[in-house]
Structures are given as C-alpha cells and as structure tokens.
Design a protein around this motif. Sequence first.
Motif, PDB file in Angstrom:
ATOM      1  N   THR A 291      -3.513 -15.843 -17.412  1.00 42.63           N
ATOM      2  CA  THR A 291      -4.295 -16.568 -16.409  1.00 42.63           C
ATOM      3  C   THR A 291      -3.928 -16.241 -14.962  1.00 42.63           C
ATOM      4  OG1 THR A 291      -2.719 -18.421 -16.530  1.00 42.63           O
ATOM      5  CG2 THR A 291      -4.656 -18.531 -17.966  1.00 42.63           C
ATOM      6  N   ASN A 292      -2.782 -15.598 -14.738  1.00 46.72           N
ATOM      7  CA  ASN A 292      -2.328 -15.475 -13.351  1.00 46.72           C
ATOM      8  C   ASN A 292      -2.564 -14.102 -12.727  1.00 46.72           C
ATOM      9  OD1 ASN A 292      -0.383 -14.158 -14.871  1.00 46.72           O
ATOM     10  ND2 ASN A 292       1.383 -15.057 -13.807  1.00 46.72           N
ATOM     11  N   VAL A 293      -3.282 -13.219 -13.425  1.00 48.83           N
ATOM     12  CA  VAL A 293      -3.617 -11.900 -12.872  1.00 48.83           C
ATOM     13  C   VAL A 293      -5.093 -11.586 -13.118  1.00 48.83           C
ATOM     14  CG1 VAL A 293      -1.297 -10.940 -13.127  1.00 48.83           C
ATOM     15  CG2 VAL A 293      -2.931 -10.751 -15.016  1.00 48.83           C
TER      16      VAL A 293
ATOM     17  N   ASN B 251       5.833 -12.098  -7.483  1.00 50.52           N
ATOM     18  CA  ASN B 251       6.889 -12.476  -6.547  1.00 50.52           C
ATOM     19  C   ASN B 251       6.868 -11.599  -5.295  1.00 50.52           C
ATOM     20  OD1 ASN B 251       7.871 -14.476  -8.229  1.00 50.52           O
ATOM     21  ND2 ASN B 251       9.374 -13.143  -9.219  1.00 50.52           N
ATOM     22  N   TRP B 252       6.337 -10.369  -5.440  1.00 41.16           N
ATOM     23  CA  TRP B 252       6.377  -9.422  -4.329  1.00 41.16           C
ATOM     24  C   TRP B 252       5.005  -8.999  -3.823  1.00 41.16           C
ATOM     25  CZ3 TRP B 252      10.745  -9.331  -2.035  1.00 41.16           C
ATOM     26  CH2 TRP B 252      11.910  -9.630  -2.760  1.00 41.16           C
ATOM     27  N   PHE B 253       3.984  -9.200  -4.637  1.00 41.42           N
ATOM     28  CA  PHE B 253       2.643  -8.777  -4.242  1.00 41.42           C
ATOM     29  C   PHE B 253       1.686  -9.959  -4.403  1.00 41.42           C
ATOM     30  CE2 PHE B 253       4.935  -5.204  -6.094  1.00 41.42           C
ATOM     31  CZ  PHE B 253       4.965  -4.333  -5.017  1.00 41.42           C
ATOM     32  N   GLY B 254       0.909 -10.208  -3.372  1.00 39.11           N
ATOM     33  CA  GLY B 254       0.067 -11.394  -3.346  1.00 39.11           C
ATOM     34  C   GLY B 254      -0.967 -11.472  -4.449  1.00 39.11           C
ATOM     35  N   GLU B 255      -1.463 -10.310  -4.876  1.00 33.21           N
ATOM     36  CA  GLU B 255      -2.483 -10.292  -5.929  1.00 33.21           C
ATOM     37  C   GLU B 255      -2.200  -9.122  -6.865  1.00 33.21           C
ATOM     38  OE1 GLU B 255      -7.332  -9.717  -6.230  1.00 33.21           O
ATOM     39  OE2 GLU B 255      -6.480 -10.730  -4.477  1.00 33.21           O
ATOM     40  N   VAL B 256      -2.331  -9.368  -8.156  1.00 29.46           N
ATOM     41  CA  VAL B 256      -2.033  -8.340  -9.157  1.00 29.46           C
ATOM     42  C   VAL B 256      -3.212  -8.172 -10.093  1.00 29.46           C
ATOM     43  CG1 VAL B 256      -0.566  -7.712 -11.123  1.00 29.46           C
ATOM     44  CG2 VAL B 256       0.464  -8.747  -9.076  1.00 29.46           C
ATOM     45  N   THR B 257      -3.588  -6.912 -10.320  1.00 27.50           N
ATOM     46  CA  THR B 257      -4.620  -6.560 -11.295  1.00 27.50           C
ATOM     47  C   THR B 257      -3.973  -5.757 -12.415  1.00 27.50           C
ATOM     48  OG1 THR B 257      -6.378  -6.513  -9.633  1.00 27.50           O
ATOM     49  CG2 THR B 257      -6.776  -5.279 -11.665  1.00 27.50           C
ATOM     50  N   VAL B 258      -4.401  -6.013 -13.636  1.00 30.57           N
ATOM     51  CA  VAL B 258      -3.882  -5.294 -14.801  1.00 30.57           C
ATOM     52  C   VAL B 258      -4.994  -4.436 -15.383  1.00 30.57           C
ATOM     53  CG1 VAL B 258      -2.920  -5.507 -17.116  1.00 30.57           C
ATOM     54  CG2 VAL B 258      -2.199  -7.093 -15.317  1.00 30.57           C
TER      55      VAL B 258
ATOM     56  N   MET C 230      -1.512  -5.104  -5.762  1.00 27.55           N
ATOM     57  CA  MET C 230      -0.854  -4.198  -6.696  1.00 27.55           C
ATOM     58  C   MET C 230      -1.670  -4.089  -7.971  1.00 27.55           C
ATOM     59  SD  MET C 230       2.550  -4.546  -8.948  1.00 27.55           S
ATOM     60  CE  MET C 230       1.549  -4.602 -10.426  1.00 27.55           C
ATOM     61  N   ILE C 231      -1.638  -2.902  -8.607  1.00 25.23           N
ATOM     62  CA  ILE C 231      -2.284  -2.741  -9.903  1.00 25.23           C
ATOM     63  C   ILE C 231      -1.285  -2.188 -10.913  1.00 25.23           C
ATOM     64  CG2 ILE C 231      -3.210  -0.435  -9.339  1.00 25.23           C
ATOM     65  CD1 ILE C 231      -5.695  -1.324 -11.094  1.00 25.23           C
ATOM     66  N   PHE C 232      -1.366  -2.717 -12.114  1.00 28.94           N
ATOM     67  CA  PHE C 232      -0.455  -2.369 -13.199  1.00 28.94           C
ATOM     68  C   PHE C 232      -1.251  -1.670 -14.300  1.00 28.94           C
ATOM     69  CE2 PHE C 232       1.322  -3.532 -17.344  1.00 28.94           C
ATOM     70  CZ  PHE C 232       2.675  -3.322 -17.193  1.00 28.94           C
ATOM     71  N   PHE C 233      -0.819  -0.476 -14.687  1.00 34.17           N
ATOM     72  CA  PHE C 233      -1.518   0.298 -15.713  1.00 34.17           C
ATOM     73  C   PHE C 233      -0.700   0.333 -17.007  1.00 34.17           C
ATOM     74  CE2 PHE C 233      -3.344   1.963 -11.829  1.00 34.17           C
ATOM     75  CZ  PHE C 233      -4.665   2.203 -12.160  1.00 34.17           C
ATOM     76  N   HIS C 234      -1.386   0.067 -18.124  1.00 34.62           N
ATOM     77  CA  HIS C 234      -0.727   0.138 -19.427  1.00 34.62           C
ATOM     78  C   HIS C 234      -1.799   0.177 -20.510  1.00 34.62           C
ATOM     79  CE1 HIS C 234       2.323  -0.064 -22.414  1.00 34.62           C
ATOM     80  NE2 HIS C 234       2.206  -1.330 -22.713  1.00 34.62           N
ATOM     81  N   GLY C 235      -1.417   0.643 -21.707  1.00 31.49           N
ATOM     82  CA  GLY C 235      -2.369   0.720 -22.818  1.00 31.49           C
ATOM     83  C   GLY C 235      -2.397  -0.534 -23.670  1.00 31.49           C
TER      84      GLY C 235
ATOM     85  N   PHE D  53      11.450  -1.425  -4.031  1.00 30.49           N
ATOM     86  CA  PHE D  53      10.167  -0.720  -4.173  1.00 30.49           C
ATOM     87  C   PHE D  53       9.119  -1.290  -3.229  1.00 30.49           C
ATOM     88  CE2 PHE D  53       5.989  -1.042  -6.489  1.00 30.49           C
ATOM     89  CZ  PHE D  53       5.531   0.224  -6.154  1.00 30.49           C
ATOM     90  N   ALA D  54       8.977  -2.627  -3.240  1.00 32.29           N
ATOM     91  CA  ALA D  54       7.936  -3.253  -2.427  1.00 32.29           C
ATOM     92  C   ALA D  54       8.150  -2.993  -0.941  1.00 32.29           C
ATOM     93  CB  ALA D  54       7.910  -4.759  -2.702  1.00 32.29           C
ATOM     94  N   GLU D  55       9.392  -3.146  -0.499  1.00 27.39           N
ATOM     95  CA  GLU D  55       9.667  -2.946   0.926  1.00 27.39           C
ATOM     96  C   GLU D  55       9.555  -1.472   1.299  1.00 27.39           C
ATOM     97  OE1 GLU D  55      13.449  -4.776   1.495  1.00 27.39           O
ATOM     98  OE2 GLU D  55      12.592  -6.804   1.578  1.00 27.39           O
ATOM     99  N   GLY D  56       9.998  -0.583   0.392  1.00 27.93           N
ATOM    100  CA  GLY D  56       9.877   0.844   0.664  1.00 27.93           C
ATOM    101  C   GLY D  56       8.436   1.284   0.721  1.00 27.93           C
TER     102      GLY D  56
END
Length: 386
Positions: free
Chosen positions: A61-63, A32-39, A1-6, A377-380
């Motif tokens: 430290t966790n993303v 909790n829902w996606f194994g790896e997250v990028t910001v 998953m990737i998270f976008f923000h300013g 969202f994740a399951e959908g």
Amino acid sequence: MIFFHGHKFINKNGKYYTSGSLNNGVFQRYLNWFGEVTVFANERYATKEHAKLINDNNEVTNVNLDLINTKVNLRNFITVIRKVKKAVNNHDYIVVRMPSFYGIVAVRYAKKMNRKYLIEVVGCPWDAFWNHSLKGKIIAPFMWLFTRKTLKDAPYAVYVTNEFLQSRYPTKGKSIGCSDVVLPRLEKGTLEKRIEKINLLEKGKPIIIGTTAAVNVRYKGQEYVIKAVSKLNKEGHNFEYHLAGGGDNQYLKSVAKEYGVEDKVVFLGALPHDKVFEYLDNIDIYIQPSKQEGLPRALVEAMSRGCPSLGSKTGGIPELLNKELIFNNGSVDEICDLLGNMDKKMILAEAKRSFEKAKEFDSQLLGQKRNHFYKIFAEGARVSND
C-alpha cells in the motif's frame, strides 16, 4: 525513486499483495530517503493457490506499482524495453534488485541518462538459470555475463552475502554485505523451548526434517532429501520430511511414491508468513538442499527458531552453517551420512549454534547498516544530480 525487480505481485480485485518478502516494511527503507517510490515488477492474478497467502499483512500500500503482466512474451519484448526506458527517464534515483532482466536494462538506460543507481544482489543468475531447465542452461551464460558487466561499474552495490556473490559479481564501486532477511527480535525463550523439545525426543519416534521452499521448483532440491529419507529408513532410522511451500507438488509426490516413503513425506502447502514460525517450531531438523541460493531467508528463519540445520554447498549457505553439516549439491549419500550421524548431543549443540548465529541478523543491527549505506547513496545521487 524507482525500484526494478522481477517479483510477481498478486492482483486480487484491484488490490496488490506480495507473493514473498517485498512488503511495506521493505519499501519503507527507500521511503526513508526518497519522498515517493515506484516499483517496476510483474503482475499475476490471484488463483485458489494464493488464498492462503493473501491477507492484510502482505497487501502493498505504501508505493506506486508499475507492473507488467506475466503473460508478456517475446512479441512484447520491444514494448517492455521501451517501458523500462520511460520509467528510468521519469525518475531521479534508480534501485535495481538482481538477478533481473528489468534491472539489467534499467542500468543500461540509467548510465545513458546519467542517473545515479544502486544495485542489490540477492542471488546468482548462473545458478538460478543453470539449475532451472534446459532453456535455462542456454540463458545462464548470458545472464552471468550481463550481470557481471552490470555490477562491474556500479557506483553502489548491496550484496546479501559476505563473500559468495561478491566473488562472482564484483564491483569497483562502494559496496556492503548486508542480508535482506528481516527477523523478529530473538527471544531467549525460543531457544529454551527448543532445548526442551530436543530433550523430549524419544527413541523410536520419528525425527521430523523440514524445508521451506516452493515445491514446483526443481533446483530447491527437495527430491534428494526424499531419497535420503527412503534410504535412511530402510537402514532402520525413522525420519519424516515435512515440506512447506506452494506450487504443484506432483513431481515430488511421484518421487516419494517411487521410493516408498509416501507416508513419510508431508506436503503442507503454502503457509502465511506468521504460520511459518509455528511450522519451524514443530520440526526437529531443518535442511536447505538448494542448488541455487543467495543467502536463503528460510534457512536464517529456521536458525532463529533454534533449528539444528544443514545445507548444500550453494550460494551463501556455507556462510551460515557448521562446515561439518554442508553437503555437495544433489548428493543423497552425503545427506544420509549427515542425518544418520546426528544424535541428540549433536542436535542440541547445533540448536544453540543456530540460535547464536541468527543473532547476526537482528533487524535493528542490519537496518542501521543498510540505512547508513542508503544515506550515502541518496546524498551522493543528489549532489551528482544537482
């Protein structure tokens, strides 16, 4: 998953720290829902002003971080768009937090690439840009239009308000109203200490008003409180105004000097988050005079400490407060009327009301609500991608 923000992450010696609330705890929601997250966000290098804010508690430290330096300008505009496109293409799930230019662009590519996406709406771009500057007034109509268009067809949306942002930026998809504020568990002793403090208020001693917000952002509205303090004190009251928040305070200092209340306005600078609650426990009344807000974390935190609170008719602020303690944006006279009429009996009643209202922001309750929606969202998204 990737998270976008300013959001602007602070780079100090190759380690990254949040300059606000986007910390490891927030990102754990997605982990909790996606194994790896990028910001995907912004980067700025640490300055002396950041020294108070940088500690082990706000190191991220966790993303994974995919950051753009804040000095990027229009000459790099196409490069930035290409970078957003590539980032969307390299991820299966997209979450964007708006207002955000990156978010608008990311959603555009997510739709083209048939990626499922979720939008978090934490503020109003119209208010944010219109109240920022002359340049902002030019940008505001475009950001308002693009944000409305982006939300309209969003399959999933999380709003931090219950009514305000939903009415301005409606979606046809699934949505919930769920504040992004994370409070420590409220203890009964907090209210008891507040009541004791109120009962010890002495006539003739200053009543301390407080605001937690950046002091170099005009739309936060502290100047109107400074002017109100000046007017009230000339009428025989005794108010002080304590401001917690980073940024260049020269403008607000000049307002205090012009209105003859330099000795009544105290600038505390940026405070580490664990010190903010100590500051709130030392003030008597909290005020949120902003011209732009989503659902202000600072106000909810003040209420959780039993602070009697008042605020402007902006964003989600009226959803939190006694309607009798709401004033029109920038109205010094209305601020004066409200503060001038707050006797000990009213302060006591509002302290109890604030504390009770803050219980709605219990981290466990909100976490369950938010977690359920992210599960949907994740399951959908997985079903669609399969």
